[in-house]
Design an enzyme around this catalytic site. Sequence first.
Site, PDB file in Angstrom:
ATOM      1  N   LYS A  98       0.864  -1.181   0.000  1.00  0.00           N
ATOM      2  CA  LYS A  98       0.000   0.000   0.000  1.00  0.00           C
ATOM      3  C   LYS A  98       0.898   1.228   0.000  1.00  0.00           C
ATOM      4  O   LYS A  98       1.677   1.423   0.941  1.00  0.00           O
ATOM      5  CB  LYS A  98      -0.874   0.021   1.264  1.00  0.00           C
ATOM      6  N   ASP A 132      -1.241  -2.295  -4.051  1.00  0.00           N
ATOM      7  CA  ASP A 132      -2.657  -2.295  -3.678  1.00  0.00           C
ATOM      8  C   ASP A 132      -3.280  -0.968  -4.093  1.00  0.00           C
ATOM      9  O   ASP A 132      -2.583   0.038  -4.241  1.00  0.00           O
ATOM     10  CB  ASP A 132      -2.807  -2.428  -2.152  1.00  0.00           C
ATOM     11  N   MET A 133      -4.616  -0.944  -4.212  1.00  0.00           N
ATOM     12  CA  MET A 133      -5.298   0.314  -4.495  1.00  0.00           C
ATOM     13  C   MET A 133      -6.112   0.704  -3.270  1.00  0.00           C
ATOM     14  O   MET A 133      -6.790  -0.146  -2.688  1.00  0.00           O
ATOM     15  CB  MET A 133      -6.192   0.166  -5.728  1.00  0.00           C
ATOM     16  N   GLN A 161     -10.244  -1.379  -9.087  1.00  0.00           N
ATOM     17  CA  GLN A 161     -11.447  -1.591  -8.273  1.00  0.00           C
ATOM     18  C   GLN A 161     -12.673  -1.440  -9.175  1.00  0.00           C
ATOM     19  O   GLN A 161     -12.925  -0.368  -9.730  1.00  0.00           O
ATOM     20  CB  GLN A 161     -11.493  -0.554  -7.150  1.00  0.00           C
ATOM     21  N   ARG A 182      -4.643  -6.911 -10.995  1.00  0.00           N
ATOM     22  CA  ARG A 182      -5.570  -7.559 -10.060  1.00  0.00           C
ATOM     23  C   ARG A 182      -6.910  -6.815 -10.126  1.00  0.00           C
ATOM     24  O   ARG A 182      -6.942  -5.596  -9.981  1.00  0.00           O
ATOM     25  CB  ARG A 182      -5.025  -7.483  -8.638  1.00  0.00           C
ATOM     26  N   GLY A 186     -13.502  -3.646  -4.684  1.00  0.00           N
ATOM     27  CA  GLY A 186     -13.205  -2.363  -4.032  1.00  0.00           C
ATOM     28  C   GLY A 186     -13.736  -2.392  -2.607  1.00  0.00           C
ATOM     29  O   GLY A 186     -14.860  -2.815  -2.369  1.00  0.00           O
ATOM     30  N   THR A 224     -11.586 -12.267  -6.031  1.00  0.00           N
ATOM     31  CA  THR A 224     -12.950 -12.239  -5.506  1.00  0.00           C
ATOM     32  C   THR A 224     -13.267 -13.576  -4.829  1.00  0.00           C
ATOM     33  O   THR A 224     -12.699 -14.604  -5.190  1.00  0.00           O
ATOM     34  CB  THR A 224     -13.983 -11.980  -6.625  1.00  0.00           C
ATOM     35  N   HIS A 225     -14.178 -13.506  -3.846  1.00  0.00           N
ATOM     36  CA  HIS A 225     -14.675 -14.751  -3.233  1.00  0.00           C
ATOM     37  C   HIS A 225     -16.078 -15.050  -3.720  1.00  0.00           C
ATOM     38  O   HIS A 225     -16.698 -16.005  -3.289  1.00  0.00           O
ATOM     39  CB  HIS A 225     -14.710 -14.604  -1.700  1.00  0.00           C
ATOM     40  N   ARG A 286     -12.419  -3.728   7.464  1.00  0.00           N
ATOM     41  CA  ARG A 286     -12.929  -3.849   6.091  1.00  0.00           C
ATOM     42  C   ARG A 286     -13.467  -5.253   5.840  1.00  0.00           C
ATOM     43  O   ARG A 286     -14.484  -5.440   5.186  1.00  0.00           O
ATOM     44  CB  ARG A 286     -11.850  -3.476   5.069  1.00  0.00           C
ATOM     45  N   ARG A 287     -12.815  -6.261   6.433  1.00  0.00           N
ATOM     46  CA  ARG A 287     -13.317  -7.638   6.256  1.00  0.00           C
ATOM     47  C   ARG A 287     -14.662  -7.808   6.973  1.00  0.00           C
ATOM     48  O   ARG A 287     -15.561  -8.468   6.482  1.00  0.00           O
ATOM     49  CB  ARG A 287     -12.317  -8.676   6.802  1.00  0.00           C
TER      50      ARG A 287
HETATM   51  P1  FDA Z   1     -18.380  -9.891  -1.706  1.00  0.00           P
HETATM   52  O1  FDA Z   1     -17.780  -9.469  -0.418  1.00  0.00           O
HETATM   53  O2  FDA Z   1     -19.381  -9.019  -2.357  1.00  0.00           O
HETATM   54  O3  FDA Z   1     -18.979 -11.309  -1.449  1.00  0.00           O
HETATM   55  C1  FDA Z   1     -19.729 -11.936  -2.481  1.00  0.00           C
HETATM   56  C2  FDA Z   1     -20.072 -13.333  -2.075  1.00  0.00           C
HETATM   57  O4  FDA Z   1     -18.867 -14.074  -1.862  1.00  0.00           O
HETATM   58  C3  FDA Z   1     -20.846 -13.466  -0.778  1.00  0.00           C
HETATM   59  O5  FDA Z   1     -22.206 -13.202  -0.973  1.00  0.00           O
HETATM   60  C4  FDA Z   1     -20.542 -14.901  -0.437  1.00  0.00           C
HETATM   61  O6  FDA Z   1     -21.336 -15.753  -1.233  1.00  0.00           O
HETATM   62  C5  FDA Z   1     -19.106 -15.050  -0.868  1.00  0.00           C
HETATM   63  N1  FDA Z   1     -18.219 -14.822   0.275  1.00  0.00           N
HETATM   64  C6  FDA Z   1     -17.599 -13.678   0.616  1.00  0.00           C
HETATM   65  N2  FDA Z   1     -16.904 -13.848   1.756  1.00  0.00           N
HETATM   66  C7  FDA Z   1     -17.100 -15.116   2.128  1.00  0.00           C
HETATM   67  C8  FDA Z   1     -16.672 -15.909   3.228  1.00  0.00           C
HETATM   68  N3  FDA Z   1     -15.922 -15.403   4.207  1.00  0.00           N
HETATM   69  N4  FDA Z   1     -17.061 -17.200   3.275  1.00  0.00           N
HETATM   70  C9  FDA Z   1     -17.867 -17.710   2.326  1.00  0.00           C
HETATM   71  N5  FDA Z   1     -18.327 -17.007   1.282  1.00  0.00           N
HETATM   72  C10 FDA Z   1     -17.949 -15.752   1.178  1.00  0.00           C
HETATM   73  N6  FDA Z   1      -9.794  -3.992  -2.251  1.00  0.00           N
HETATM   74  C11 FDA Z   1      -9.296  -2.751  -2.533  1.00  0.00           C
HETATM   75  O7  FDA Z   1     -10.040  -1.767  -2.467  1.00  0.00           O
HETATM   76  N7  FDA Z   1      -7.976  -2.616  -2.869  1.00  0.00           N
HETATM   77  C12 FDA Z   1      -7.133  -3.672  -2.990  1.00  0.00           C
HETATM   78  O8  FDA Z   1      -5.964  -3.496  -3.309  1.00  0.00           O
HETATM   79  C13 FDA Z   1      -7.653  -4.973  -2.720  1.00  0.00           C
HETATM   80  N8  FDA Z   1      -6.872  -6.093  -2.801  1.00  0.00           N
HETATM   81  C14 FDA Z   1      -7.460  -7.329  -2.703  1.00  0.00           C
HETATM   82  C15 FDA Z   1      -6.702  -8.483  -2.932  1.00  0.00           C
HETATM   83  C16 FDA Z   1      -7.318  -9.728  -2.919  1.00  0.00           C
HETATM   84  C17 FDA Z   1      -6.513 -10.936  -3.220  1.00  0.00           C
HETATM   85  C18 FDA Z   1      -8.718  -9.838  -2.657  1.00  0.00           C
HETATM   86  C19 FDA Z   1      -9.419 -11.157  -2.675  1.00  0.00           C
HETATM   87  C20 FDA Z   1      -9.446  -8.722  -2.372  1.00  0.00           C
HETATM   88  C21 FDA Z   1      -8.831  -7.472  -2.380  1.00  0.00           C
HETATM   89  N9  FDA Z   1      -9.558  -6.327  -2.080  1.00  0.00           N
HETATM   90  C22 FDA Z   1      -9.008  -5.090  -2.340  1.00  0.00           C
HETATM   91  C23 FDA Z   1     -10.892  -6.426  -1.407  1.00  0.00           C
HETATM   92  C24 FDA Z   1     -12.006  -6.420  -2.417  1.00  0.00           C
HETATM   93  O9  FDA Z   1     -12.130  -5.154  -3.014  1.00  0.00           O
HETATM   94  C25 FDA Z   1     -13.330  -6.769  -1.744  1.00  0.00           C
HETATM   95  O10 FDA Z   1     -13.629  -5.821  -0.763  1.00  0.00           O
HETATM   96  C26 FDA Z   1     -13.352  -8.157  -1.118  1.00  0.00           C
HETATM   97  O11 FDA Z   1     -12.666  -9.093  -1.891  1.00  0.00           O
HETATM   98  C27 FDA Z   1     -14.810  -8.635  -0.983  1.00  0.00           C
HETATM   99  O12 FDA Z   1     -15.420  -8.714  -2.251  1.00  0.00           O
HETATM  100  P2  FDA Z   1     -15.772 -10.105  -2.976  1.00  0.00           P
HETATM  101  O13 FDA Z   1     -15.465  -9.930  -4.431  1.00  0.00           O
HETATM  102  O14 FDA Z   1     -15.048 -11.197  -2.330  1.00  0.00           O
HETATM  103  O15 FDA Z   1     -17.315 -10.220  -2.869  1.00  0.00           O
END
Ligand code: FDA
Length: 306
Positions: A98, A132-133, A161, A182, A186, A224-225, A286-287
Amino acid sequence: MLRRVLLSASRNQSVARIVRTAPVSRDVVRRFVAGETTESAVAATEDLVAAGLTVSLDHLGEDTRDVAAATGVVKAYVELLSALDAHGLTGGAEVSVKLSAIGQALDDAMCLDHAMQIIDAATRAGTTVTFDMEDHTTTDATLDTLGTVRKEHPQTGAVIQAYLRRSAADVEDLIRSKARVRLCKGAYKEPESVAYTSRKEVDLAYVRLMVRLLEDGAYPMLATHDPRLVAIGESLATRLQRVPASYEFQMLYGIRPVEQRRLAAAGHRVRVYVPYGEEWYGYLMRRLAERPANLAFFLRALATTT
Ligand code: FDA
């Protein structure tokens, strides 16, 4: 609403003090953070690499307001990279940085110099750096610094993002310059004027950008998850005949670990983003903001010891 409160709390020093000193915080944090030391980061990396995953390590910290702290972060990354090298782990592990942790808010030239020190250490160790962003007020500065370092170190990765309205144009620039990118949704609290704020709009933007990156991007990293987005990514990678070493999926440490292993077993490269260090507060908030179940987990842990 809850997400907004938690994201505000992530930048609130009084709330930070309360959470950081709560007796259970450290136990809860362990689920999402590998530990506080270089040794714990290396140990977590060893386990993940042994399980067939790759890693990007993040030394926790952001919004550094003094030079000594920024220099300390650079030192921590240099030490980490040398430890990864000594353990033969740099084939499977890189670092995420960061820029606000290494002085972006203090002085552009100093931040660039710090970034170069980390990139040089990564290059010596045989690995790479991804910037990172952070919140949208830093996007231009981060992309400028990235453009400068990529002249000498084109392997340095960017983050886009999907929620930012500007990202479609930024993705085209990064495709043209053949950057590793990546793509994430966001994680910051952003105003409607610069970001999509409904889940549906963000998801649609993610898909549009994912299509562009998998069509023409040098090395897309799908972070993404979200099960729907992962499934779309898998099928697009096949349809667009992406060879496995030309893209990867990324997920955070402690989140959907079974899915991480399933994707790796299916032949995709999977990178786990592993945060470590003492400054875990903003990251944890944030998590928690992302998923009510994470918050419930945290509150349950608080309740059981008090
Ligand atoms: P979201 O949080 O919307 O979740 C969508 C669905 O995924 C949920 O409804 C559920 O089904 C499933 N899910 C999510 N969490 C779960 C869990 N714990 N267990 C089971 N299912 C789950 N952001 C940023 O602003 N700058 C950055 O540099 C980065 N860097 C970064 C790196 C990496 C490797 C990742 C994975 C993420 C980031 N992020 C980030 C964070 C990103 O912007 C975002 O906030 C999180 O990844 C959450 O978004 P999701 O795409 O996971 O979907």
